[in-house]
Design an enzyme around this catalytic site. Structure first.
Site, short mmCIF file in Angstrom:
data_model
loop_
_atom_site.label_atom_id
_atom_site.label_comp_id
_atom_site.label_asym_id
_atom_site.label_seq_id
_atom_site.Cartn_x
_atom_site.Cartn_y
_atom_site.Cartn_z
N GLU A 1 29.72 20.91 9.10
CA GLU A 1 29.73 20.94 7.63
C GLU A 1 28.67 21.94 7.19
OE1 GLU A 1 27.79 17.29 6.15
OE2 GLU A 1 28.35 16.34 8.04
N SER B 1 33.40 21.09 4.84
CA SER B 1 33.32 20.21 6.01
C SER B 1 34.59 20.39 6.80
CB SER B 1 33.19 18.75 5.58
OG SER B 1 31.95 18.53 4.95
N TYR C 1 33.93 21.03 -1.31
CA TYR C 1 33.37 20.39 -2.49
C TYR C 1 32.01 20.96 -2.86
CZ TYR C 1 30.66 17.63 0.95
OH TYR C 1 29.82 17.24 1.96
N ARG D 1 28.87 8.15 14.68
CA ARG D 1 28.95 9.60 14.47
C ARG D 1 27.53 10.12 14.47
NH1 ARG D 1 29.04 12.97 9.18
NH2 ARG D 1 28.36 10.98 8.32
N ASP E 1 28.12 20.19 -3.17
CA ASP E 1 27.06 19.25 -2.78
C ASP E 1 25.74 19.84 -3.28
OD1 ASP E 1 25.81 17.06 -1.74
OD2 ASP E 1 25.98 17.67 0.37
N HIS F 1 25.44 20.98 9.24
CA HIS F 1 25.35 19.77 10.04
C HIS F 1 26.49 19.71 11.04
CE1 HIS F 1 23.11 17.84 6.38
NE2 HIS F 1 22.42 18.80 6.96
N HIS G 1 25.04 12.55 13.45
CA HIS G 1 24.96 13.53 12.36
C HIS G 1 23.76 14.41 12.66
CE1 HIS G 1 23.97 14.39 7.94
NE2 HIS G 1 25.16 14.93 8.13
#
Lengths: 499, 61
Positions: free
Chosen positions: A10, A97, A88, A241, A90, A157, A243
Site C-alpha cells: 500500500e 493498496s 482512496y 496480517r 488517506d 506498507h 503490517h
C-alpha cells in the site's frame, strides 16, 4: 508447514500542485482519485465493517493511536478498482493498496500498475483544476517517495498473511535484525537526514530517520520498526496480517521483489520454527539509522551478546538459513529465484555497492546525483540535487527520472510492461482479489460495498446480501470464473453461491 | 556476525547456476555519462529552487 504468504503493498503517494503551492492537498488527492474512477458507472463504497486499525497484535486495543481520516465527513474519495485494488485518499495523499497476490512477482506487477494508475489519474484530474484553461495552468505532480525532505514522512506498507498460531514475540525477535539490515538491498535513497548531520549528505533509505521505537501500534508518530496493528482482513482465528511500515516505496522492480520475497521467506521460516536464535541487536533503532547512513554497508552494529555484525553479515545469516530451508523444506515455487537475486545483491554489495547502479534504487539515484555533483560542481545541499532526489520518483513515464533512465535502457526491469498494463484493470488470478475485481467489473451497479474480506450486493431484495471472503487464497479464477461468467446478474450469483 | 573478527571472511562458494541473471534482465548501459546527463537535463523541472521551496508534503500513514 508454512502457509502461503499472500502479500501486497500500500503506497501513499506524494502530491503537489505545481504553480499553486497553496492548493489543498486533500482536495487535490480527491480530484485525482475521483477522476480515475469517473466513468459514469455507479460506485461501490468501501466496507469498513471488519476494519479495526487499533487492535494490537500483542492482545489489546489501544485508543487514539491512529488518527482516522475524516472520510465520511467530507466524502473523501474511496474506490475499489477492477484489478482488486483500493484507491482512496488517506490523510493528504492518494493511496493505492494493491490487490492480494500469491507471490512476490505478482506483487511487483500490481505495485507497478499502481504507478501507472496514479499517472493516468493525475492526467485526468488536470483539467479539473480551477486554473485549467488559464494562461498558467497548474499541474499535479505525483511522486512515489516517502518524504519531502522537510520533516514529513508518508508510508509504503507491506502486508503478509502469516499463521495466527505463531507467537507475535517470535516474529518480532526474528524480523527486527532482518528489517534493520535489509535496508542495504532495498532502500530508495534520499538526500540529507533528519538530524542535521553534515556527514550524512545522502543515505540509503527515505524512512529510517523517522523511526523511533522498536515495537508499537502507531504509524504517524513514534513510528515502530515492527508495527503491531492486528487487523487480518481475513479469518482472525487462522490468519494474522503482518503490517510492515519500515520499508521505502521503491521505483526499482528488483527492490520491490527482493523486499517482498526475502521478507516472506523469513516469515515462512519463523512459522516453521526453522531459524536459530535471532541475532538480537543491542540498540535496534540506533542501528537502523546507522545502517541507513552508511553508504559502504560495511559498518558493524552492536549485538546484544557483545559481538558486532555488519548489515551484509546479518543478511548472509538470513540468506544462508533461507537456502537451507529451501533445500530441506517444501518452500514456495518462487523461492529459488528470490534466493538467487538475494545472493547476487549481497555479493555485489560486498564487492562494490556502486555496481548495483540500475538495479537498486539507492545506488541508481546516488550515482545519478554524484554525476551532477561532479559535472556541475554542486554541493549536496544544492536545490538541483534536492530536485533530482524528488523527480526520481515522479510517476510520469516521460518526465520521472527513474522512468527516463528505464526508457534509456539504463534500468534492469523484472517484469514486462505488457503485464503491468494488463494489471491496471485486471486482478491477480489466484487470490480472492479475482472475485472482487470481476464482480466489480461485471456487477458494478449491484455492488453496494466491498472490502478486503467481503462484497455486499444490493440485488433489489429487502436486505443486502453479504458474501464473506475470509480466506485470501479462495475466490480465484479456478474457483469462480465459471460462476461469474455464467451469471448475468448479481442476484443469480448470490443465489448460486447460496445453493 | 563477529567476535572481534568476522565470522564470514569470504563470500560462500557460489554455484554457477545461482548467479545467472534472470532471463528477463536487460543489459544495462551506464557507460555514457554525458549522454545520460543530457537526457536528464531535458526532463528536469525548470526552476529547481522554486520547485524545492514549494515541495511540501503533509505527514501520512
Amino acid at each position: 508447514m508454512a502457509i502461503t504468504k499472500y502479500l501486497g503493498t500500500e503506497t501513499e503517494y506524494g502530491i503537489s500542485v505545481i504553480g499553486r503551492p497553496d492548493f489543498n492537498p486533500v482536495l487535490a488527492s480527491s480530484l485525482v482519485v475521483n477522476a480515475y474512477s469517473a466513468d459514469g458507472r455507479p460506485r461501490a463504497r468501501w466496507d469498513y465493517e471488519e476494519e479495526n486499525p487499533l487492535r494490537d497484535a500483542r492482545g489489546f486495543t489501544q485508543p487514539g493511536a491512529h488518527e482516522a481520516p475524516p472520510e465520511d465527513d467530507i466524502g473523501l474519495a474511496n474506490s475499489i478498482l477492477t484489478n482488486g485494488a483500493r484507491f482512496y485518499v488517506d490523510h493528504a495523499h492518494p493511496e493505492y493498496s494493491s490487490p492480494e497476490c500469491s507471490n512476490p512477482r505478482d506483487a511487483v506487477i500490481w505495485d507497478k500498475a499502481g504507478e501507472r494508475i496514479l499517472e493516468i489519474a493525475a492526467a485526468k484530474a488536470q483539467p479539473l483544476l480551477p486554473s485549467a484553461g488559464t494562461e498558467q495552468p497548474a499541474r499535479i505532480l505525483i511522486t512515489k517517495n516517502n518524504t519531502d525532505g522537510k520533516g514529513a514522512a508518508y508510508g509504503m506498507h507491506e502486508n503478509y498473511i502469516v499463521d495466527r498460531a505463531i507467537p507475535f514475540g517470535e516474529i518480532v525477535r526474528q524480523i527486527t535484525p532482518f528489517f534493520v539490515s535489509r535496508q542495504i538491498m532495498v532502500g530508495a535513497g534520499r538526500v540529507g537526514n533528519e538530524f542535521e548531520l553534515e556527514e550524512v549528505p545522502y543515505q540509503l533509505t527515505q524512512r529510517a530517520d523517522f523511526f523511533e521505537v522498536e515495537v508499537g501500534l502507531e504509524t504517524t508518530l513514534k513510528r515502530p520498526i515492527v508495527n503491531t496493528r492486528d487487523e487480518p482482513h481475513a479469518d482472525p482465528e487462522r490468519f494474522r496480517r503482518l503490517h510492515v511500515i519500515i520499508g521505502d516505496a521503491n521505483m526499482s522492480e528488483f527492490c520491490t521483489y527482493l523486499k517482498l520475497g526475502s521478507t516472506a521467506l523469513v516469515l515462512s521460516m519463523v512459522e516453521d520454527g526453522f531459524l536459530p536464535e535471532a541475532p538480537a541487536l543491542a540498540t535496534a533503532v540506533k542501528s537502523l539509522h546507522a545502517v541507513s547512513h552508511d553508504l559502504t554497508c560495511q559498518q558493524a552494529v552492536d549485538l546484544k551478546d557483545g559481538r558486532t555484525a555488519t548489515p551484509i553479515e546479518l543478511q548472509w545469516h538470513y540468506l544462508d538459513q533461507a537456502k537451507k530451508y529451501c533445500e530441506e523444506r517444501d518452500a514456495a515455487p518462487w523461492a529459488p529465484d528470490v534466493l538467487a537475486l538475494w545472493e547476487r545483491v549481497l555479493v555485489a554489495l560486498e564487492d562494490d555497492p556502486m555496481s548495483l547502479d540500475g538495479t537498486v534504487d539507492w545506488v541508481t539515484k546516488y550515482r545519478l546525483l554524484q554525476r551532477y555533483v561532479d559535472r556541475d560542481g554542486l554541493a549536496w545541499t544544492a536545490s538541483k540535487i534536492k530536485l533530482i532526489d524528488v523527480q526520481y520518483h515522479d510517476v510520469r513515464r516521460d518526465k520521472g527520472l527513474y522512468n527516463t533512465l528505464a526508457a534509456g535502457g539504463r534500468i534492469e526491469r523484472l517484469v514486462d510492461e505488457a503485464e503491468v498494463q494488463r494489471a491496471i484493470a485486471n486482478p491477480p488470478e489466484d487470490t480472492r482479489a479475482y472475485f472482487r475485481g470481476r464482480c466489480l467489473d461485471k456487477f458494478r451497479g449491484e455492488v453496494a460495498a466491498a472490502g478486503w474480506d467481503s462484497i455486499i450486493f444490493d440485488t433489489g431484495k429487502d436486505t443486502l446480501q453479504r458474501v464473506p471472503m475470509m480466506d485470501p487464497g479462495r475466490g480465484g479464477r479456478a474457483m469462480t470464473q465459471e460462476l461469474i461468467d455464467r451469471c448475468d446478474t448479481a442476484a443469480e450469483l448470490v443465489a448460486a453461491l447460496q445453493s | 556476525m563477529s567476535d572481534g573478527g568476522q565470522v564470514r571472511k569470504q563470500r560462500p562458494k557460489v554455484e554457477e547456476t545461482e548467479v545467472e541473471e534472470p532471463s528477463t534482465a536487460e543489459s544495462v548501459d551506464t557507460s555514457d555519462v554525458d549522454d545520460l546527463l543530457d537526457e536528464i537535463d531535458e526532463v528536469l523541472e525548470e526552476n529547481a529552487e522554486e520547485f524545492v521551496k514549494n515541495y511540501v508534503q503533509k505527514g501520512g500513514e
